[in-house]
Design an enzyme around this catalytic site. Structure first.
Site, PDB file in Angstrom:
ATOM      1  N   GLU A  61       0.813  -1.379  -0.025  1.00  0.00           N
ATOM      2  CA  GLU A  61       0.228  -0.184  -0.021  1.00  0.00           C
ATOM      3  C   GLU A  61       0.720   1.239   0.075  1.00  0.00           C
ATOM      4  O   GLU A  61       0.457   2.588  -0.542  1.00  0.00           O
ATOM      5  CB  GLU A  61      -1.022   0.139   1.156  1.00  0.00           C
ATOM      6  CG  GLU A  61      -1.883  -0.959   1.126  1.00  0.00           C
ATOM      7  CD  GLU A  61      -2.877  -0.991   0.203  1.00  0.00           C
ATOM      8  OE1 GLU A  61      -3.699   0.401  -0.001  1.00  0.00           O
ATOM      9  OE2 GLU A  61      -3.496  -1.837  -0.577  1.00  0.00           O
ATOM     10  N   ASP A  79      -7.731   6.870  -8.464  1.00  0.00           N
ATOM     11  CA  ASP A  79      -8.332   5.548  -8.766  1.00  0.00           C
ATOM     12  C   ASP A  79      -9.949   5.671  -8.878  1.00  0.00           C
ATOM     13  O   ASP A  79     -10.731   4.848  -8.760  1.00  0.00           O
ATOM     14  CB  ASP A  79      -7.984   4.467  -7.949  1.00  0.00           C
ATOM     15  CG  ASP A  79      -8.358   5.105  -6.493  1.00  0.00           C
ATOM     16  OD1 ASP A  79      -8.888   5.833  -6.068  1.00  0.00           O
ATOM     17  OD2 ASP A  79      -7.978   4.168  -5.585  1.00  0.00           O
ATOM     18  N   THR A  84      -7.243   8.856  -0.759  1.00  0.00           N
ATOM     19  CA  THR A  84      -6.786   7.626  -0.044  1.00  0.00           C
ATOM     20  C   THR A  84      -6.198   8.022   1.277  1.00  0.00           C
ATOM     21  O   THR A  84      -5.272   8.877   1.110  1.00  0.00           O
ATOM     22  CB  THR A  84      -6.088   6.579  -0.707  1.00  0.00           C
ATOM     23  OG1 THR A  84      -7.220   6.232  -2.007  1.00  0.00           O
ATOM     24  CG2 THR A  84      -5.662   5.428  -0.246  1.00  0.00           C
TER      25      THR A  84
END
Length: 283
Positions: A61, A79, A84
């Site tokens: 990640e 994305d 995020t």
């Protein structure tokens, strides 16, 4: 939630139809049915193994084994899921980032993220930054210094992803490696399907069509290979997840070596970067 691939995404056209984050569909403590793990032998939920799992996920990640340095991480990786952030990639588009903020606000009502709750509710299911922007990202980074915020992230990680994955894996008769494989799939895909993506539930169903899980008497390695095959197929459906190295040169490596207990030392690669853990440690 999730999904670094930050080095790859600038070259990928992410489809706007990804209106919802797969990792957060049915994102609740009850989203994953499975037998209780009460009385089951320790596995990934043993402190040293859980720490190992967090370091492995962080390598994929965040391109780092230092998962504790990721509480303040936040960016839009392109994305279609908005921002995020945090230790497992909570997303504004998914709604799980809002859950973190709500939990943090319950502990610290006057925190700097609390005023953004309305905007977070409004952008759920989209990639929008409306009402957020730099003010929000700076507030997130600052809040991450607060132990209460770190506790909130840990709690939502466990409630939404870690605990359901480990419970389901134990119910399927899987050892520590299998429990990690389920957890990593939960982190990236979430439990249920979303538009344009495949969730953990479907990946597992597809694996069970190919091989029996060890719970009813199937071979554990054969089943885990079937699960990883189904997961790779799911990843390739999404441009932002098309690099499958976290399966091919990490989890599959451990499986091929027969390391079903996920014991150190471990050596693997993700996105071409090499990592190694020689000894286990507690959080």
């Amino acid at each position: 939630m999730t999904h670094t691939l930050r080095r790859l995404l600038p070259f990928v056209l992410v489809l706007s139809v990804l209106a919802f984050c797969a990792a957060c569909t049915s994102a609740s403590g009850a989203s994953s049915p499975g037998a209780s793990n009460s009385g089951a032998p320790a596995g990934l939920d043993a402190p040293a193994k859980k720490e190992l799992a967090m370091r492995l996920v962080s390598s994929a990640e965040n391109s780092s084994l230092d998962w504790k340095a990721q509480y303040g991480y936040i960016e839009d990786i392109g994305d279609g899921r908005g921002y995020t952030a945090g230790i497992v990639g909570f997303c504004t588009g998914c709604g799980d980032l809002l859950m973190v903020v709500e939990r943090f606000t319950a502990a610290r009502p006057d925190n700097a993220l609390a005023p953004f709750r309305g905007a977070l509710r409004a952008v759920k299911g989209s990639a929008s930054h409306n009402g957020l922007g730099r003010a929000f990202t700076e507030a997130w980074k600052k809040a991450a210094e607060d132990p209460a915020m770190r506790k909130a992230q840990n709690a939502e990680r466990d409630r939404l992803y870690f605990d359901p994955a480990v419970t389901r894996a134990k119910a399927d008769g899987l050892g520590t490696l299998g429990q990690f494989i389920y957890y990593d799939a939960y982190v990236m895909h979430g439990y249920g399907n979303a538009r344009g993506s495949v969730g953990f539930r479907t990946i597992r169903e597809q694996a069970l069509r190919k091989a029996e899980s060890p719970g009813p008497g199937g071979d554990e390695s054969t089943y885990l290979h079937a699960f990883l095959d189904a997961r790779v197929a799911a990843m390739r459906r999404e441009p932002s997840h098309s690099d499958t190295s976290r399966v091919d040169t990490e989890q599959r490596v451990f499986l091929d070596k027969g390391n079903l207990n996920l014991d150190a030392p471990l050596a693997w690669k993700v996105y071409g970067d090499s990592y190694r853990i020689d000894t286990e440690q507690t959080e």
